[in-house]
Design a protein around this motif. Sequence first.
Motif, PDB file in Angstrom:
ATOM      1  N   PHE A  75      -8.782 -15.389  -4.659  1.00  0.00           N
ATOM      2  CA  PHE A  75      -7.900 -15.057  -3.547  1.00  0.00           C
ATOM      3  C   PHE A  75      -6.358 -14.826  -3.978  1.00  0.00           C
ATOM      4  CE2 PHE A  75      -4.937 -16.143   0.133  1.00  0.00           C
ATOM      5  CZ  PHE A  75      -5.367 -14.893   0.965  1.00  0.00           C
ATOM      6  N   ALA A  76      -5.758 -15.995  -4.637  1.00  0.00           N
ATOM      7  CA  ALA A  76      -4.313 -16.026  -5.031  1.00  0.00           C
ATOM      8  C   ALA A  76      -4.229 -15.002  -5.873  1.00  0.00           C
ATOM      9  CB  ALA A  76      -4.432 -17.278  -6.062  1.00  0.00           C
ATOM     10  N   ARG A  77      -4.880 -14.558  -6.996  1.00  0.00           N
ATOM     11  CA  ARG A  77      -4.541 -13.348  -7.860  1.00  0.00           C
ATOM     12  C   ARG A  77      -4.117 -12.313  -6.866  1.00  0.00           C
ATOM     13  NH1 ARG A  77      -8.639  -9.439 -10.670  1.00  0.00           N
ATOM     14  NH2 ARG A  77      -7.024  -7.951 -11.665  1.00  0.00           N
ATOM     15  N   TRP A  78      -5.358 -11.901  -5.910  1.00  0.00           N
ATOM     16  CA  TRP A  78      -4.821 -10.807  -5.192  1.00  0.00           C
ATOM     17  C   TRP A  78      -3.960 -10.641  -4.208  1.00  0.00           C
ATOM     18  CZ3 TRP A  78      -6.655  -6.836  -7.803  1.00  0.00           C
ATOM     19  CH2 TRP A  78      -7.782  -6.690  -8.658  1.00  0.00           C
ATOM     20  N   ALA A  79      -3.664 -11.883  -3.460  1.00  0.00           N
ATOM     21  CA  ALA A  79      -2.823 -12.207  -2.385  1.00  0.00           C
ATOM     22  C   ALA A  79      -1.402 -12.161  -2.856  1.00  0.00           C
ATOM     23  CB  ALA A  79      -3.451 -13.326  -1.591  1.00  0.00           C
ATOM     24  N   THR A  80      -0.961 -12.588  -3.921  1.00  0.00           N
ATOM     25  CA  THR A  80       0.069 -13.034  -4.553  1.00  0.00           C
ATOM     26  C   THR A  80       1.114 -11.740  -4.032  1.00  0.00           C
ATOM     27  OG1 THR A  80      -0.385 -14.262  -6.385  1.00  0.00           O
ATOM     28  CG2 THR A  80       1.696 -13.378  -6.562  1.00  0.00           C
ATOM     29  N   PRO A  81       1.015 -10.737  -4.556  1.00  0.00           N
ATOM     30  CA  PRO A  81       2.219  -9.593  -3.951  1.00  0.00           C
ATOM     31  C   PRO A  81       2.228  -9.450  -2.316  1.00  0.00           C
ATOM     32  CG  PRO A  81       0.197  -8.419  -4.867  1.00  0.00           C
ATOM     33  CD  PRO A  81      -0.123 -10.032  -4.985  1.00  0.00           C
ATOM     34  N   LEU A  82       1.037  -9.786  -1.766  1.00  0.00           N
ATOM     35  CA  LEU A  82       1.263  -9.649  -0.199  1.00  0.00           C
ATOM     36  C   LEU A  82       1.829 -10.787   0.575  1.00  0.00           C
ATOM     37  CD1 LEU A  82      -2.495  -8.437   0.190  1.00  0.00           C
ATOM     38  CD2 LEU A  82      -0.545  -7.098  -0.119  1.00  0.00           C
ATOM     39  N   LEU A  83       1.540 -11.973   0.078  1.00  0.00           N
ATOM     40  CA  LEU A  83       2.139 -13.133   0.397  1.00  0.00           C
ATOM     41  C   LEU A  83       3.611 -13.082   0.286  1.00  0.00           C
ATOM     42  CD1 LEU A  83      -0.407 -15.858  -0.867  1.00  0.00           C
ATOM     43  CD2 LEU A  83       0.095 -15.490   1.531  1.00  0.00           C
ATOM     44  N   ALA A  84       4.229 -12.558  -0.858  1.00  0.00           N
ATOM     45  CA  ALA A  84       5.649 -12.430  -0.966  1.00  0.00           C
ATOM     46  C   ALA A  84       6.170 -11.377  -0.135  1.00  0.00           C
ATOM     47  CB  ALA A  84       5.829 -11.809  -2.292  1.00  0.00           C
ATOM     48  N   MET A  85       5.322 -10.457   0.457  1.00  0.00           N
ATOM     49  CA  MET A  85       5.944  -9.582   1.332  1.00  0.00           C
ATOM     50  C   MET A  85       6.223 -10.283   2.767  1.00  0.00           C
ATOM     51  SD  MET A  85       3.787  -6.169   0.138  1.00  0.00           S
ATOM     52  CE  MET A  85       4.286  -4.931   1.487  1.00  0.00           C
ATOM     53  N   VAL A  86       4.957 -11.117   3.320  1.00  0.00           N
ATOM     54  CA  VAL A  86       4.919 -11.581   4.619  1.00  0.00           C
ATOM     55  C   VAL A  86       5.708 -12.986   4.765  1.00  0.00           C
ATOM     56  CG1 VAL A  86       2.740 -10.414   5.056  1.00  0.00           C
ATOM     57  CG2 VAL A  86       2.655 -12.849   4.257  1.00  0.00           C
ATOM     58  N   GLY A  87       5.909 -13.806   3.680  1.00  0.00           N
ATOM     59  CA  GLY A  87       6.398 -14.913   3.987  1.00  0.00           C
ATOM     60  C   GLY A  87       5.643 -15.952   5.026  1.00  0.00           C
ATOM     61  N   GLN A  88       6.206 -16.344   5.895  1.00  0.00           N
ATOM     62  CA  GLN A  88       5.663 -17.243   6.993  1.00  0.00           C
ATOM     63  C   GLN A  88       5.393 -16.197   8.333  1.00  0.00           C
ATOM     64  OE1 GLN A  88       4.679 -20.428   6.485  1.00  0.00           O
ATOM     65  NE2 GLN A  88       5.286 -19.869   4.503  1.00  0.00           N
TER      66      GLN A  88
END
Length: 159
Positions: free
Chosen positions: A94-107
């Motif tokens: 999950f961490a590998r694939w979610a990294t760019p997405l988490l940067a986009m959504v923040g909180q």
Amino acid sequence: MTLLNESVREAAQRSVLGWLATVDAEGQPNVSPKEVWAIADDEHVVLAHIASPVSARNIALQPQVCLSFVDVFVQKGFKLKGSAHEVRAADPAFARWATPLLAMVGQRFVIQSVLVIRVTSVVTIVAPSYRFYPYETTEVSQVASAMRTYGVQSLKEES
């Protein structure tokens, strides 16, 4: 040759939404807008499952998908076909694939899982004007037409 080349990446960055097509168990299509998505590497696109239970369920049953995106002003984009799988938050990947997405959504959003597409084909999408009127249709003319249609002014005009 890399399918997700620089022109695909640039178009993806200019597109506000991606449209994910999936198929359910009865063969019925479903198209769903995806606001949070990114090109992860040379062959994968990742989409945040924020509110996508139908897309996730369909992918579990039938992994073949199509993601389309278009720059609404230039009226060009791409259709990406491939196979998808869901990576849940508890999965070590999950961490590998979610990294760019988490940067986009923040909180702003909770990402329930990541829908990972391995792209196998890329096709250009262009407005019909480019094909039927190639000598008079340019990106500049398409942008001007779209701005008139949508009632949009450029920042330069507002200053």
